[in-house]
Design a protein around this motif. Structure first.
Motif, PDB file in Angstrom:
ATOM      1  N   ALA A 238       3.062 -64.428   2.482  1.00  0.00           N
ATOM      2  CA  ALA A 238       4.341 -63.740   2.462  1.00  0.00           C
ATOM      3  C   ALA A 238       4.466 -63.327   3.980  1.00  0.00           C
ATOM      4  O   ALA A 238       5.599 -63.395   4.467  1.00  0.00           O
ATOM      5  N   PHE A 239       3.069 -62.539   4.549  1.00  0.00           N
ATOM      6  CA  PHE A 239       3.237 -62.082   5.837  1.00  0.00           C
ATOM      7  C   PHE A 239       3.565 -63.365   6.960  1.00  0.00           C
ATOM      8  O   PHE A 239       4.546 -63.103   7.916  1.00  0.00           O
ATOM      9  N   SER A 240       3.021 -64.659   6.599  1.00  0.00           N
ATOM     10  CA  SER A 240       3.184 -65.610   7.544  1.00  0.00           C
ATOM     11  C   SER A 240       4.484 -66.217   7.332  1.00  0.00           C
ATOM     12  O   SER A 240       5.418 -66.609   8.229  1.00  0.00           O
ATOM     13  N   GLY A 360      -3.774 -68.966   2.316  1.00  0.00           N
ATOM     14  CA  GLY A 360      -2.330 -68.802   2.116  1.00  0.00           C
ATOM     15  C   GLY A 360      -1.606 -68.575   3.324  1.00  0.00           C
ATOM     16  O   GLY A 360      -0.313 -68.924   3.047  1.00  0.00           O
ATOM     17  N   GLY A 361      -2.189 -68.199   4.325  1.00  0.00           N
ATOM     18  CA  GLY A 361      -1.270 -67.883   5.809  1.00  0.00           C
ATOM     19  C   GLY A 361      -0.584 -69.261   6.043  1.00  0.00           C
ATOM     20  O   GLY A 361       0.429 -69.359   6.605  1.00  0.00           O
ATOM     21  N   SER A 362      -1.674 -70.259   5.948  1.00  0.00           N
ATOM     22  CA  SER A 362      -1.282 -71.687   6.256  1.00  0.00           C
ATOM     23  C   SER A 362      -0.044 -72.314   5.545  1.00  0.00           C
ATOM     24  O   SER A 362       1.008 -72.687   5.856  1.00  0.00           O
ATOM     25  N   LEU A 363      -0.061 -71.976   4.090  1.00  0.00           N
ATOM     26  CA  LEU A 363       1.053 -72.309   3.232  1.00  0.00           C
ATOM     27  C   LEU A 363       2.333 -71.655   3.584  1.00  0.00           C
ATOM     28  O   LEU A 363       3.465 -71.968   3.467  1.00  0.00           O
ATOM     29  N   GLY A 364       2.036 -70.227   3.802  1.00  0.00           N
ATOM     30  CA  GLY A 364       2.988 -69.381   4.041  1.00  0.00           C
ATOM     31  C   GLY A 364       3.984 -69.979   5.458  1.00  0.00           C
ATOM     32  O   GLY A 364       5.358 -69.840   5.529  1.00  0.00           O
ATOM     33  N   SER A 365       3.159 -70.305   6.397  1.00  0.00           N
ATOM     34  CA  SER A 365       3.807 -70.839   7.770  1.00  0.00           C
ATOM     35  C   SER A 365       4.692 -72.229   7.259  1.00  0.00           C
ATOM     36  O   SER A 365       5.828 -72.351   7.893  1.00  0.00           O
ATOM     37  N   ILE A 366       4.193 -72.829   6.514  1.00  0.00           N
ATOM     38  CA  ILE A 366       4.915 -74.149   6.044  1.00  0.00           C
ATOM     39  C   ILE A 366       6.158 -73.823   5.398  1.00  0.00           C
ATOM     40  O   ILE A 366       7.172 -74.158   5.678  1.00  0.00           O
ATOM     41  N   ALA A 367       6.008 -73.080   4.528  1.00  0.00           N
ATOM     42  CA  ALA A 367       6.989 -72.506   3.468  1.00  0.00           C
ATOM     43  C   ALA A 367       8.163 -71.771   4.288  1.00  0.00           C
ATOM     44  O   ALA A 367       9.336 -71.895   4.174  1.00  0.00           O
TER      45      ALA A 367
END
Length: 400
Positions: A238-240, A360-367
């Motif tokens: 969520a942060f990313s 999670g941060g990597s997925l958040g950046s993509i999303a």
């Protein structure tokens, strides 16, 4: 043999640890801040990078993803070696690699080269995850919490102010200057740490294969560790989502700002670092699970504010404050929880947790990049809020 004991090899008899003076503690805090900043310098620069290489916003955002993927891989495959190899030498080698990769990013002739260099920058920038266990080992028992807390503050400030510095430098001198300057800082740190950092003998006496198997044992035997890794990954996603999309939103017609203003929003987010002592006190008084719940609710309310009022500067500022305080509170409380599980395996507990966190941060950046490209700011807020909601559900119900 008890399976729990299989997660850690017997420790050799401890030798007298060097004393940590204030100058060395501050150097460790500075090192954590400057090295972790390597992962976040690119976020305010994504729009400028996209223009340089003539790629769309969604593709430019992959630079941020690549860096976090590299960091995650290092957390999983390299950081556990801190229990097996001499940490000072390992950190110096990683800093040398970081300097070389940052220099390569500054000179990247194509987007593919920049993306590849970004993966390696992430790999070489996990030094703080070796330095924090080292500080905990060297610190006297009575001062361990204070010393680790001070170093963690350096880490949090580095994460948030890196965006301010890179946004300003990128706007006035170009994004390549940011990476070149970061490479110079890594060379400076190599000299300082080679001079001041004491040696730290390894604790683990087994092989690399047994070291890695012990990670699986910890994951299998500690449901609270699994829950914390999943919750941490959700909240950092969520942060990313937010910080990846923010620069595009600020440069859109809604605001019309440049990367320097986008970077200065990191100063607003830096107030999240003030949540670390509060989160620790709350975790001590009411337990880490309560403090994690509070942090997640703050993050969820942040996305409500950002979705309804993000088109106004005041709403954006309030949303950033709530998001950063919530995310940092949940993160610190999660670490408080996992470090209480198996004290003799804290480095590997941290490896498992931080691997989940940065996955999670990597997925958040993509999303975040995809949500902005296809659905605009409303899509960004919905996706970010969904990640927080998932983290809250896992925190409340997983492993109970």
């Amino acid at each position: 043999m008890n399976p729990s004991s299989a997660a850690t090899a017997p420790l050799p008899k401890a030798t007298a640890a060097p004393q940590l003076d204030n100058a060395l503690v501050w150097l460790m805090a500075l090192t954590c801040g400057l090295v972790v900043a390597n992962i976040y310098y690119n976020q305010p620069l994504l729009a400028a990078i996209g223009r340089t290489f003539h790629v769309p916003d969604s593709q430019a955002s992959l630079v941020a993803t690549a860096t976090q993927v590299g960091y995650t891989l290092c957390m999983l495959l390299v950081v556990p070696l801190g229990d097996m190899l001499e940490r000072k030498r390992l950190m110096l080698v990683m800093l040398l690699g970081a300097a070389a990769c940052l220099g390569g990013a500054a000179l990247a002739p194509t987007f593919a080269v920049l993306a590849g260099a970004s993966v390696l920058i992430g790999v070489c920038s996990a030094v703080p995850q070796l330095l924090l266990p080292m500080a905990a080992h060297l610190a006297p028992d009575a001062d361990r919490g204070r010393i680790v807390g001070r170093i963690m503050s350096g880490l949090l400030v580095g994460i948030l102010l890196s965006r301010t510095a890179s946004g300003y430098v990128g706007a006035h001198y170009g994004w390549r200057t940011v990476f070149g300057g970061a490479a110079g800082l890594m060379v400076l740190l190599i000299g300082l740490l080679a001079w001041r950092l004491p040696t730290d003998r390894p604790h683990f006496t087994g092989t690399y294969a047994s070291l890695m198997r012990s990670l699986l044992t910890l994951v299998r035997e500690q449901p609270a560790l699994r829950r914390s890794a999943l919750v941490g990954g959700g909240v950092f996603a969520a942060f990313s989502v937010f910080w990846t999309a923010l620069v595009f939103y600020l440069e859109s017609p809604v605001y019309g700002y440049g990367s320097d203003v986008a970077g200065f929003f990191g100063l607003v987010g830096a107030f999240g670092a003030l949540a670390a002592p509060w989160a620790g006190k709350t975790a001590d008084a009411k337990g880490p699970r309560f403090a994690i719940t509070v942090g997640l609710l703050l993050a969820l309310s942040a996305y409500l504010v950002l979705g309804l009022g993000g088109g106004h500067l005041a709403g954006l500022v309030v949303g950033i404050l709530l998001l950063d305080v919530g995310v940092q509170s949940a993160h610190i409380s999660n670490q408080t929880l996992i470090f209480s599980l198996v004290p003799e395996a804290r480095s590997r507990l941290n490896t498992v947790y931080m691997t989940g966190y940065f996955t999670g941060g990597s997925l958040g950046s993509i999303a975040g990049g995809l949500a902005w490209t296809h659905f605009g700011w409303a899509g960004v807020c919905l996706v970010g809020g969904a990640f927080v909601g998932l983290a809250l559900a896992l925190h409340r119900y997983y492993g109970r």
